[in-house]
Design a protein around this motif. Structure first.
Motif, PDB file in Angstrom:
ATOM      1  N   VAL A   7       0.849  -1.186   0.000  1.00  0.00           N
ATOM      2  CA  VAL A   7       0.000   0.000   0.000  1.00  0.00           C
ATOM      3  C   VAL A   7       0.884   1.235   0.000  1.00  0.00           C
ATOM      4  N   ILE A   9       1.173   5.152   1.304  1.00  0.00           N
ATOM      5  CA  ILE A   9       0.633   6.131   2.248  1.00  0.00           C
ATOM      6  C   ILE A   9       1.502   7.384   2.172  1.00  0.00           C
ATOM      7  N   GLN A  13       1.316  10.207   7.094  1.00  0.00           N
ATOM      8  CA  GLN A  13       0.667   8.996   7.588  1.00  0.00           C
ATOM      9  C   GLN A  13       1.702   7.988   8.067  1.00  0.00           C
ATOM     10  N   ASP A  14       2.796   7.861   7.324  1.00  0.00           N
ATOM     11  CA  ASP A  14       3.864   6.951   7.709  1.00  0.00           C
ATOM     12  C   ASP A  14       4.474   7.388   9.042  1.00  0.00           C
ATOM     13  N   ALA A  17       2.002   6.622  11.867  1.00  0.00           N
ATOM     14  CA  ALA A  17       1.923   5.176  12.137  1.00  0.00           C
ATOM     15  C   ALA A  17       3.178   4.701  12.869  1.00  0.00           C
ATOM     16  N   LEU A  29       3.709  -1.689  12.017  1.00  0.00           N
ATOM     17  CA  LEU A  29       2.990  -0.867  11.041  1.00  0.00           C
ATOM     18  C   LEU A  29       1.801  -1.642  10.471  1.00  0.00           C
ATOM     19  N   SER A  30       1.976  -2.927  10.283  1.00  0.00           N
ATOM     20  CA  SER A  30       0.872  -3.757   9.791  1.00  0.00           C
ATOM     21  C   SER A  30      -0.311  -3.706  10.745  1.00  0.00           C
ATOM     22  N   VAL A  33      -2.186  -0.460  10.196  1.00  0.00           N
ATOM     23  CA  VAL A  33      -2.988  -0.517   8.968  1.00  0.00           C
ATOM     24  C   VAL A  33      -4.197  -1.429   9.163  1.00  0.00           C
ATOM     25  N   GLN A  34      -3.994  -2.578   9.802  1.00  0.00           N
ATOM     26  CA  GLN A  34      -5.108  -3.497  10.046  1.00  0.00           C
ATOM     27  C   GLN A  34      -6.185  -2.829  10.885  1.00  0.00           C
ATOM     28  N   GLY A  36      -6.782   0.350  11.107  1.00  0.00           N
ATOM     29  CA  GLY A  36      -7.443   1.340  10.256  1.00  0.00           C
ATOM     30  C   GLY A  36      -8.503   0.713   9.372  1.00  0.00           C
ATOM     31  N   ILE A  37      -8.183  -0.427   8.800  1.00  0.00           N
ATOM     32  CA  ILE A  37      -9.152  -1.129   7.943  1.00  0.00           C
ATOM     33  C   ILE A  37     -10.343  -1.598   8.761  1.00  0.00           C
TER      34      ILE A  37
END
Length: 89
Positions: A7, A9, A13-14, A17, A29-30, A33-34, A36-37
Motif C-alpha cells: 500500500v 501512504i 501517515q507513515d 503510524a 505498522l501492519s 494498517v489493520q 485502520g481497515i
C-alpha cells in the motif's frame, strides 16, 4: 491467516503510524494498517445499518396516513389549547 499487500501512504501517515508503534500502542505498522481497515469496515457497516433503518422508516411513513398542512395546523392548535387550559392560561 494474513495476506501480504503493498500500500502507498503519505509521509505524514507513515510518520504517524511509526510514532504509534514507537509509543507501544501498536506492535507493528501492519497492526496500525489493520486497525485502520477495521475502523473503516465498522464505519461502513454502521452507515449501511443507519441507511437501511432510514429506508424502513421512510417506507413506514409513506405507507401511513397523510396529514395535510391544514390538519397539522389544527392538531398543533389543539395541543396548544389543551396545554394552555392545563396551565390555566
Amino acid at each position: 491467516m494474513s495476506v501480504k499487500a503493498s500500500v502507498s501512504i503519505s509521509y505524514s501517515q507513515d510518520a504517524y503510524a511509526r510514532a504509534l508503534v514507537e509509543e507501544g500502542r501498536y506492535a507493528s505498522l501492519s497492526a496500525v494498517v489493520q486497525r485502520g481497515i477495521e475502523l473503516v469496515k465498522a464505519d461502513t457497516e454502521l452507515r449501511e445499518a443507519e441507511t437501511e433503518a432510514l429506508r424502513v422508516l421512510l417506507k413506514e411513513r409513506a405507507a401511513g396516513t397523510f396529514v395535510d398542512m391544514d390538519g397539522v395546523r389544527a392538531e398543533t392548535e389543539a395541543m396548544i389549547s389543551k396545554k394552555r387550559a392545563e396551565l390555566g392560561l
